[in-house]
Design an enzyme around this catalytic site. Structure first.
Site, mmCIF file in Angstrom:
data_model
loop_
_atom_site.group_PDB
_atom_site.id
_atom_site.type_symbol
_atom_site.label_atom_id
_atom_site.label_comp_id
_atom_site.label_asym_id
_atom_site.label_seq_id
_atom_site.Cartn_x
_atom_site.Cartn_y
_atom_site.Cartn_z
ATOM 1 N N PRO A 10 -25.979 22.753 9.161
ATOM 2 C CG PRO A 10 -26.380 24.841 8.765
ATOM 3 C CD PRO A 10 -26.439 24.053 9.532
ATOM 4 C CG ASN A 11 -21.300 23.016 6.292
ATOM 5 O OD1 ASN A 11 -21.238 21.961 4.723
ATOM 6 N ND2 ASN A 11 -21.439 24.052 6.290
ATOM 7 N NE ARG A 18 -17.698 21.258 8.639
ATOM 8 C CZ ARG A 18 -18.631 21.807 8.953
ATOM 9 N NH1 ARG A 18 -19.108 20.896 10.063
ATOM 10 N NH2 ARG A 18 -18.042 23.006 9.247
ATOM 11 C CE1 TYR A 23 -16.341 20.458 13.414
ATOM 12 C CE2 TYR A 23 -15.262 21.424 11.589
ATOM 13 C CZ TYR A 23 -15.728 21.193 12.842
ATOM 14 O OH TYR A 23 -15.850 22.371 12.058
ATOM 15 C CG ASN A 73 -22.826 20.758 16.374
ATOM 16 O OD1 ASN A 73 -23.224 21.941 16.333
ATOM 17 N ND2 ASN A 73 -22.339 19.763 15.533
ATOM 18 C CB ALA A 76 -21.916 28.064 10.578
ATOM 19 C CG HIS A 79 -20.753 30.242 15.741
ATOM 20 N ND1 HIS A 79 -20.585 30.387 16.676
ATOM 21 C CD2 HIS A 79 -20.942 29.676 14.992
ATOM 22 C CE1 HIS A 79 -20.857 29.050 16.536
ATOM 23 N NE2 HIS A 79 -20.100 28.765 15.296
ATOM 24 C CG ASP A 86 -36.082 34.538 17.166
ATOM 25 O OD1 ASP A 86 -35.897 34.609 18.359
ATOM 26 O OD2 ASP A 86 -36.670 35.243 16.640
ATOM 27 C CD GLU A 97 -24.803 26.042 22.204
ATOM 28 O OE1 GLU A 97 -24.691 26.724 23.267
ATOM 29 O OE2 GLU A 97 -23.921 26.341 21.277
ATOM 30 C CG HIS A 99 -20.735 23.793 19.428
ATOM 31 N ND1 HIS A 99 -21.144 24.010 18.213
ATOM 32 C CD2 HIS A 99 -21.487 24.817 20.535
ATOM 33 C CE1 HIS A 99 -22.454 24.771 18.396
ATOM 34 N NE2 HIS A 99 -22.322 25.752 19.484
ATOM 35 C CB SER A 101 -14.096 22.037 17.127
ATOM 36 O OG SER A 101 -15.922 22.880 17.135
ATOM 37 N NE ARG A 106 -12.760 26.097 15.121
ATOM 38 C CZ ARG A 106 -14.020 24.853 14.169
ATOM 39 N NH1 ARG A 106 -14.572 24.568 14.792
ATOM 40 N NH2 ARG A 106 -13.805 25.094 12.493
ATOM 41 N NE ARG A 110 -15.163 28.457 13.476
ATOM 42 C CZ ARG A 110 -15.526 28.050 12.539
ATOM 43 N NH1 ARG A 110 -17.041 27.775 12.659
ATOM 44 N NH2 ARG A 110 -15.018 27.935 11.436
HETATM 45 C C1 DQA Z 1 -19.560 22.453 15.139
HETATM 46 C C2 DQA Z 1 -18.422 25.017 15.430
HETATM 47 C C3 DQA Z 1 -19.305 25.519 14.888
HETATM 48 O O1 DQA Z 1 -18.834 26.420 14.956
HETATM 49 C C4 DQA Z 1 -19.300 25.120 13.174
HETATM 50 O O2 DQA Z 1 -19.692 25.618 11.964
HETATM 51 C C5 DQA Z 1 -19.648 23.574 12.293
HETATM 52 C C6 DQA Z 1 -19.426 22.533 14.165
HETATM 53 C C7 DQA Z 1 -19.032 22.224 16.030
HETATM 54 O O3 DQA Z 1 -19.359 21.052 16.629
HETATM 55 O O4 DQA Z 1 -17.373 21.920 16.690
HETATM 56 O O5 DQA Z 1 -20.179 23.550 11.669
HETATM 57 O O6 DQA Z 1 -20.759 23.061 15.538
#
Ligand code: DQA
Length: 148
Positions: A10-11, A18, A23, A73, A76, A79, A86, A97, A99, A101, A106, A110
């Site tokens: 998401p996002n 954003r 980011y 990635n 959110a 978390h 699963d 994995e 991320h 950031s 933070r 997170r």
């Molecule tokens: C993220 C970190 C997550 O906490 C956040 O919700 C994101 C981006 C990152 O790439 O730093 O959407 O996964």
């Protein structure tokens, strides 16, 4: 030739616009292109997908279960999502994995990842470079696996 998956949650479709102070300014499409070029340059195929929907991400993972490696990635959902955790446990796909950031610098919500314990490892806080580094790791991992 192996198949490596790149999945963003998401996002992350909004990368580049954003919260650029967190980011950066690079768009997701450019990250996907860079990862794809690295993988194809090493003779592998790359499938990439982004969704804002947990269910669609899980459907895509199940549809692509024959792949060899996953870079994820989950945004959110990292978390919050036991369902995604699963799905990864069921597929038994080796994964990293990512991320962008440093989530540990933070908010405390997170700091926990439902995915981390299943991953080979995590790249956290390295900016978008984390994606390329993860792709390079995948290439090495697949080379070692094929040597055995
Ligand atoms: C993220 C970190 C997550 O906490 C956040 O919700 C994101 C981006 C990152 O790439 O730093 O959407 O996964």
């Amino acid at each position: 030739m192996a198949k490596v998956l790149l999945l963003n949650g998401p996002n992350l479709n909004l990368l580049g616009e954003r919260e650029p102070d967190i980011y950066g300014l690079t768009r997701l499409q450019d990250i996907e292109t860079s990862v794809r070029e690295l993988l194809e340059g090493a003779g592998h195929a790359c499938g990439s997908f982004q969704s804002n929907s947990e269910g669609l991400m899980i459907d895509w993972l199940q549809e692509n279960r024959a792949a060899d490696f996953l870079l994820i990635n989950a945004g959110a959902l990292t978390h919050t999502s036991i369902a995604l955790r699963d799905a990864l446990a069921a597929l038994q796909l080796p994964f990293l994995e990512i991320h962008i950031s440093n989530v540990y610098k933070r908010e405390s919500f997170r700091h926990h990842s439902f995915l981390a314990a299943l991953a080979i490892g995590s790249l956290v806080g390295l900016g978008i470079q984390g994606y390329d580094l993860a792709a390079r790791f995948a290439i090495d991992f697949l080379k070692q696996r094929n040597a055995h």
